[in-house]
Design a protein around this motif. Structure first.
Motif, PDB file in Angstrom:
ATOM      1  N   ASP A  28       0.842  -1.197   0.000  1.00  0.00           N
ATOM      2  CA  ASP A  28       0.000   0.000   0.000  1.00  0.00           C
ATOM      3  C   ASP A  28       0.877   1.247   0.000  1.00  0.00           C
ATOM      4  OD1 ASP A  28      -2.177  -1.658   0.098  1.00  0.00           O
ATOM      5  OD2 ASP A  28      -2.567  -1.356   2.245  1.00  0.00           O
ATOM      6  N   GLU A  29       0.412   2.280  -0.648  1.00  0.00           N
ATOM      7  CA  GLU A  29       1.216   3.491  -0.832  1.00  0.00           C
ATOM      8  C   GLU A  29       1.660   4.116   0.483  1.00  0.00           C
ATOM      9  OE1 GLU A  29       0.724   7.853  -2.968  1.00  0.00           O
ATOM     10  OE2 GLU A  29      -0.417   6.141  -3.716  1.00  0.00           O
ATOM     11  N   ASP A  30       0.780   4.048   1.509  1.00  0.00           N
ATOM     12  CA  ASP A  30       1.099   4.697   2.782  1.00  0.00           C
ATOM     13  C   ASP A  30       1.637   3.725   3.831  1.00  0.00           C
ATOM     14  OD1 ASP A  30      -1.217   3.291   3.129  1.00  0.00           O
ATOM     15  OD2 ASP A  30      -2.303   4.899   4.174  1.00  0.00           O
ATOM     16  N   ASN A  31       1.982   2.492   3.425  1.00  0.00           N
ATOM     17  CA  ASN A  31       2.475   1.501   4.380  1.00  0.00           C
ATOM     18  C   ASN A  31       3.952   1.745   4.663  1.00  0.00           C
ATOM     19  OD1 ASN A  31       3.860  -1.296   4.935  1.00  0.00           O
ATOM     20  ND2 ASN A  31       1.711  -1.566   5.495  1.00  0.00           N
ATOM     21  N   GLN A  32       4.302   1.955   5.930  1.00  0.00           N
ATOM     22  CA  GLN A  32       5.673   2.329   6.284  1.00  0.00           C
ATOM     23  C   GLN A  32       6.654   1.166   6.141  1.00  0.00           C
ATOM     24  OE1 GLN A  32       6.889   5.520   6.959  1.00  0.00           O
ATOM     25  NE2 GLN A  32       4.868   5.863   6.051  1.00  0.00           N
ATOM     26  N   THR A  33       6.206  -0.060   6.400  1.00  0.00           N
ATOM     27  CA  THR A  33       7.095  -1.214   6.234  1.00  0.00           C
ATOM     28  C   THR A  33       7.513  -1.367   4.781  1.00  0.00           C
ATOM     29  OG1 THR A  33       6.175  -2.386   8.137  1.00  0.00           O
ATOM     30  CG2 THR A  33       7.288  -3.719   6.467  1.00  0.00           C
ATOM     31  N   GLY A  34       6.541  -1.305   3.882  1.00  0.00           N
ATOM     32  CA  GLY A  34       6.858  -1.404   2.462  1.00  0.00           C
ATOM     33  C   GLY A  34       7.702  -0.241   1.988  1.00  0.00           C
ATOM     34  N   PHE A  35       7.376   0.962   2.461  1.00  0.00           N
ATOM     35  CA  PHE A  35       8.148   2.145   2.082  1.00  0.00           C
ATOM     36  C   PHE A  35       9.602   2.010   2.513  1.00  0.00           C
ATOM     37  CE2 PHE A  35       9.780   6.410   3.003  1.00  0.00           C
ATOM     38  CZ  PHE A  35       9.539   7.054   1.799  1.00  0.00           C
ATOM     39  N   PHE A  36       9.816   1.516   3.736  1.00  0.00           N
ATOM     40  CA  PHE A  36      11.171   1.362   4.257  1.00  0.00           C
ATOM     41  C   PHE A  36      11.941   0.307   3.465  1.00  0.00           C
ATOM     42  CE2 PHE A  36      14.375  -0.427   7.081  1.00  0.00           C
ATOM     43  CZ  PHE A  36      14.950   0.698   7.661  1.00  0.00           C
ATOM     44  N   THR A  37      11.291  -0.815   3.176  1.00  0.00           N
ATOM     45  CA  THR A  37      11.976  -1.905   2.468  1.00  0.00           C
ATOM     46  C   THR A  37      12.294  -1.514   1.031  1.00  0.00           C
ATOM     47  OG1 THR A  37      10.909  -3.548   3.885  1.00  0.00           O
ATOM     48  CG2 THR A  37      11.810  -4.331   1.777  1.00  0.00           C
ATOM     49  N   GLY A 287      15.315  -4.527   4.751  1.00  0.00           N
ATOM     50  CA  GLY A 287      14.034  -3.985   5.187  1.00  0.00           C
ATOM     51  C   GLY A 287      13.687  -4.378   6.606  1.00  0.00           C
ATOM     52  N   ASN A 288      12.493  -3.973   7.037  1.00  0.00           N
ATOM     53  CA  ASN A 288      12.094  -4.200   8.430  1.00  0.00           C
ATOM     54  C   ASN A 288      10.820  -5.023   8.562  1.00  0.00           C
ATOM     55  OD1 ASN A 288      10.340  -2.290   7.454  1.00  0.00           O
ATOM     56  ND2 ASN A 288      10.593  -0.826   9.130  1.00  0.00           N
ATOM     57  N   ALA A 289      10.431  -5.750   7.522  1.00  0.00           N
ATOM     58  CA  ALA A 289       9.233  -6.584   7.611  1.00  0.00           C
ATOM     59  C   ALA A 289       9.486  -7.796   8.498  1.00  0.00           C
ATOM     60  CB  ALA A 289       8.804  -7.036   6.219  1.00  0.00           C
ATOM     61  N   CYS A 290       8.412  -8.322   9.084  1.00  0.00           N
ATOM     62  CA  CYS A 290       8.424  -9.489   9.960  1.00  0.00           C
ATOM     63  C   CYS A 290       9.102  -9.147  11.285  1.00  0.00           C
ATOM     64  CB  CYS A 290       9.087 -10.684   9.276  1.00  0.00           C
ATOM     65  SG  CYS A 290       8.943 -12.227  10.205  1.00  0.00           S
ATOM     66  N   TYR A 291      10.422  -9.202  11.355  1.00  0.00           N
ATOM     67  CA  TYR A 291      11.151  -8.749  12.530  1.00  0.00           C
ATOM     68  C   TYR A 291      12.583  -8.471  12.094  1.00  0.00           C
ATOM     69  CZ  TYR A 291      13.872 -13.061  13.048  1.00  0.00           C
ATOM     70  OH  TYR A 291      14.766 -14.086  12.850  1.00  0.00           O
ATOM     71  N   ILE A 317      22.328   0.275   5.436  1.00  0.00           N
ATOM     72  CA  ILE A 317      21.560   1.404   4.921  1.00  0.00           C
ATOM     73  C   ILE A 317      20.796   2.027   6.088  1.00  0.00           C
ATOM     74  CG2 ILE A 317      19.666   2.121   3.429  1.00  0.00           C
ATOM     75  CD1 ILE A 317      22.193   1.454   1.886  1.00  0.00           C
ATOM     76  N   ARG A 318      20.933   3.316   6.228  1.00  0.00           N
ATOM     77  CA  ARG A 318      20.185   4.087   7.220  1.00  0.00           C
ATOM     78  C   ARG A 318      19.209   4.989   6.482  1.00  0.00           C
ATOM     79  NH1 ARG A 318      22.325   0.783  10.077  1.00  0.00           N
ATOM     80  NH2 ARG A 318      24.000   1.105  11.568  1.00  0.00           N
ATOM     81  N   LEU A 319      17.927   4.851   6.779  1.00  0.00           N
ATOM     82  CA  LEU A 319      16.915   5.689   6.130  1.00  0.00           C
ATOM     83  C   LEU A 319      16.283   6.636   7.150  1.00  0.00           C
ATOM     84  CD1 LEU A 319      15.065   3.117   3.838  1.00  0.00           C
ATOM     85  CD2 LEU A 319      16.810   4.761   3.184  1.00  0.00           C
TER      86      LEU A 319
END
Length: 319
Positions: A28-37, A287-291, A317-319
């Motif tokens: 989803d466009e506003d999902n932070q996990t996906g955005f971060f990954t 990325g940061n999905a799952c854990y 990588i630091r975002l």
């Protein structure tokens, strides 16, 4: 066997990603996990400029077909050849969902893959990297499945993370010999779940295996025993291999090839240890999905020259 050419006159760069594990809603466009990954992957590709992208499993979850297609389109959009092995979450629905994903992924001309013999699992194949008439490096992609039964000394049976099958190790032995006959004296094995030897390697290498090293301590040669001072990295969680030795290290040693092994699966481990002449390493979680831990976010960069592996870097990588 898939053949690719090393870029003429310069080193080849392989970027490994692992355990992205994006679910349907993570796109989803506003999902932070996906955005971060996705941001992590984009930054890695911008910084590293790879010639090949490899993935060591758990791209998503079995049956999440939209997520797998989205990952295909996202990775392929960079115009870089890419390939993968499958992880336990990819495999948890059995062979048919993987076959569907493979058919979808093969619609991308950027995707490199061979299914291999079905009795060995999903996707056991080889990619050779050629430099003229030489093969400085061969990539051996192997499926580590999902779970299988384990019976302990007391007779108790539980389900544990799976190991490479005996037929896979026979295939590996044959393949390693054939590659050496072609002149591929250096070989790199890509898997998802670590082999048992990772447990032995860490116990042998770390001065205090029970200690949770900081990133700075993991990079300090003084944290490692004599003979292992070139080790680096941390172990912030258990090594989740099958509990008994499946024998893969012995098979690797029998091959006589200069060999490295890279796995994913354990999101908070990133160590690299040369054990009994074999380089055993974790891929850095992407990325940061799952854990995970955002201090250990990024990818693994493998640089290849005309002689084989020139360097390996865990690119944070630091975002």
């Amino acid at each position: 066997m898939i053949k690719i050419n090393k870029p003429h006159g310069r080193d080849m760069v392989i970027l490994n990603l692992t355990d992205t594990q994006l679910s349907f809603h993570d796109w989803d466009e506003d999902n932070q996990t996906g955005f971060f990954t996705r941001g992590t992957i984009s930054r890695l590709i911008e910084e590293v400029r790879p010639d090949l992208i490899t993935m060591t499993g758990d791209l998503s979850y079995s049956g999440s077909n939209v997520s797998y297609r989205n990952m295909r389109d996202f990775i392929s959009s960079f115009g870089i050849p890419w390939t993968t092995v499958w992880g336990n979450h990819d495999n948890q629905g059995g062979a048919d969902p993987i076959k569907y994903v493979v058919d979808e992924y093969k619609k991308s001309p950027m995707f490199l893959y061979e299914s291999g013999d079905e009795k060995m699992g999903n996707g056991n194949f080889v990619i050779t990297i050629s430099d003229g008439d030489r093969i400085p490096l061969a990539l051996i992609m192997m499926d580590t499945h999902d779970k299988m039964e384990y019976t302990d000394e007391a007779g108790n049976t539980t389900m544990q993370w799976a190991h490479l099958l005996p037929c896979q190790m026979e295939w590996y032995r044959k393949t390693a010999r054939e590659l050496k006959a072609l002149g591929a004296n250096e070989q790199f094995i890509f898997i998802h779940t670590p082999i048992y030897a990772y447990r032995e390697a860490y116990r042998a290498a770390a001065k205090d295996p029970a200690r949770v090293y900081s990133i700075e301590e993991g990079d300090n040669p003084e944290s490692w025993n004599d003979g292992y001072r070139d080790s680096r990295g941390v172990k912030w969680e258990n090594i989740s291999s099958y509990p008994a030795d499946e024998g893969m290290l012995d098979a690797i040693l029998e091959s006589g090839a200069k060999t490295s092994v890279i796995c994913g699966h354990d999101h908070k481990n990133d160590f690299i240890i040369n054990y009994r002449g074999v380089r055993l390493m974790y891929a850095l979680k992407t990325g940061n999905a799952c854990y995970g831990d955002e201090r250990l976010n990024g990818g693994t960069v493998i640089t290849v020259d005309e002689n084989g592996v020139k360097s390996i870097e865990q690119r944070l990588i630091r975002l």
